[in-house]
Scaffold this active site. Structure first.
Site, PDB file in Angstrom:
ATOM      1  N   ARG A 259       0.889  -1.189   0.098  1.00 26.01           N
ATOM      2  CA  ARG A 259       0.077  -0.167  -0.029  1.00 26.01           C
ATOM      3  C   ARG A 259       0.948   1.165  -0.019  1.00 26.01           C
ATOM      4  NH1 ARG A 259      -2.388   0.737   5.491  1.00 26.01           N
ATOM      5  NH2 ARG A 259      -0.763   2.498   5.496  1.00 26.01           N
ATOM      6  N   HIS A 263      -3.567   4.504   4.666  1.00 26.28           N
ATOM      7  CA  HIS A 263      -4.816   3.708   4.512  1.00 26.28           C
ATOM      8  C   HIS A 263      -6.016   4.431   4.052  1.00 26.28           C
ATOM      9  CE1 HIS A 263      -7.585   0.421   5.435  1.00 26.28           C
ATOM     10  NE2 HIS A 263      -8.115   1.385   6.457  1.00 26.28           N
ATOM     11  N   TYR A 272       3.534   5.292  11.614  1.00 30.06           N
ATOM     12  CA  TYR A 272       3.775   4.076  11.868  1.00 30.06           C
ATOM     13  C   TYR A 272       4.759   3.478  11.122  1.00 30.06           C
ATOM     14  CZ  TYR A 272      -0.539   3.345   8.989  1.00 30.06           C
ATOM     15  OH  TYR A 272      -1.317   3.501   8.078  1.00 30.06           O
TER      16      TYR A 272
END
Length: 359
Positions: A259, A263, A272
């Site tokens: 990805r 998100h 993160y």
């Protein structure tokens, strides 16, 4: 000691990160370079659409949006392998598969803009596909139910569901593949492993060496593919669909990708995710990979690329305008499509909303 069972998971790849062919024998569809160009053009279209979508969200024209950046090979590979009569039950990111099957960008915008009419796809074969599913994993059960119906009706159709690496840990996924194995259903479950379940990395999502092997416990055929290699994804899908259609049962395909985006537009992956990891993933991304292969084959170049991107920009401008010019539904529409017969308490609320709207 006797052994009850042994298994191995095949890994399928045709193009490496540089677009170099690593297998001599290509599947038949990949020998048709004109067709491969069309798949590449859809991957480009999907990326242009995705960039426009993020820009629209940032300017307040859409609600939260889930980007598909980096997933183009996986999603276009899935959609292009399916037959029109098959059914797709997806989550909320597989736009490449949807665009291939006729979903219009304006419909995607309507959905993310808060208008449920975006789920009422107008074009075939998307009209008989399922709507977006934000609850994680429930679409797998919808696909399994469809597959059971196909078997009962003796219809040569296959139900396909897509789920992420995190979603494959949900009971809905396990329940769907279990019934598919127990009843020999024509189901193909694709785990699009993009390495991150929002902020949860793959390495702590599951202790299994592959996610594909989750299907072994259900008695399904399982394979892991390079999800950035559209030839590998398409070939694995074609084989799985044929097995299902011919009564040989379902499959679990793990497409390993990454990805490249947040998100959703409500996320900030920098909090993160290590920058070096993302940089490494960009070096393996699917669009650049297929482009290098097509250029080496002499069927694509910079001039064709720029001309196609210009067409995509014009197409997207038309779709955006169509979305922005769509008249909003009356407020009473929220009461009209949930129940065949509206309950008394909701009927009162509907009447009240109508009275306010008429003032």
């Amino acid at each position: 000691m006797s052994i009850a069972a042994k298994f191995e998971i095949e890994y399928l790849q045709y193009l490496d990160a540089e677009g170099q062919q690593v297998r001599d024998a290509l599947p038949e569809f990949a020998k048709n370079l004109e067709h491969m160009v069309e798949l590449y053009k859809l991957m480009i279209s999907t990326r242009v659409f995705d960039a426009k979508s993020v820009a629209m969200q940032r300017t307040g024209k859409l609600g939260t949006y889930a980007s598909c950046l980096g997933h183009e090979a996986a999603h276009v590979g899935i959609g292009s392998a399916m037959k029109p009569e098959d059914v797709l039950a997806l989550s909320y990111r597989e736009y490449g598969a949807q665009l291939y099957r006729g979903v219009q960008p304006r419909e995607v915008y309507m959905y993310w803009g808060g208008d449920e009419r975006g789920n009422d796809y107008q074009n075939e074969p998307a009209r008989h596909d399922f709507a977006w599913s934000v609850p994680i994993g429930t679409q797998c059960l919808h696909a399994a139910g469809s597959a059971l119906a196909f078997k009962i009706r003796n219809e040569p159709r296959v139900a396909v569901c897509c789920i992420g690496d995190g979603g494959s840990s949900k009971g809905d996924f396990y329940g769907a593949i279990n019934i598919a194995g127990a009843q020999n259903l024509p189901l193909v479950a694709v785990i699009v492993n993009n390495q991150w379940a929002i902020s949860v990395p793959r390495k702590i999502q599951s202790g299994a060496p592959t996610l594909a092997q989750k299907g072994l416990a259900a008695g399904l055929y399982c394979i892991q593919v390079d999800g950035n290699d559209i030839i590998a994804v398409r070939k694995a899908m074609e084989d799985a669909l044929e097995r299902a259609r011919s009564g040989q049962g379902g499959s679990v395909i793990e497409a390993v990708t990454y990805r490249l985006s947040d998100h959703t537009t409500a996320d900030d992956a920098r909090r993160y995710r290590d920058e070096a990891e993302v940089k490494e993933a960009w070096a393996k991304e699917p669009v650049k990979r297929l482009r290098a292969w097509l250029v080496a084959k002499g069927v694509w170049d910079d001039a064709r690329e720029e001309a196609w991107k210009a067409e995509c920009d014009e197409w997207m401008d038309n779709e955006v305008n169509a979305y922005l010019q769509t008249r909003s539904q009356p407020v009473t529409a929220m009461f009209d499509y949930t129940y065949a017969e509206v309950p008394a308490d909701l009927a009162k609320q509907r009447d009240y909303a109508l009275s306010l709207e008429s003032k």
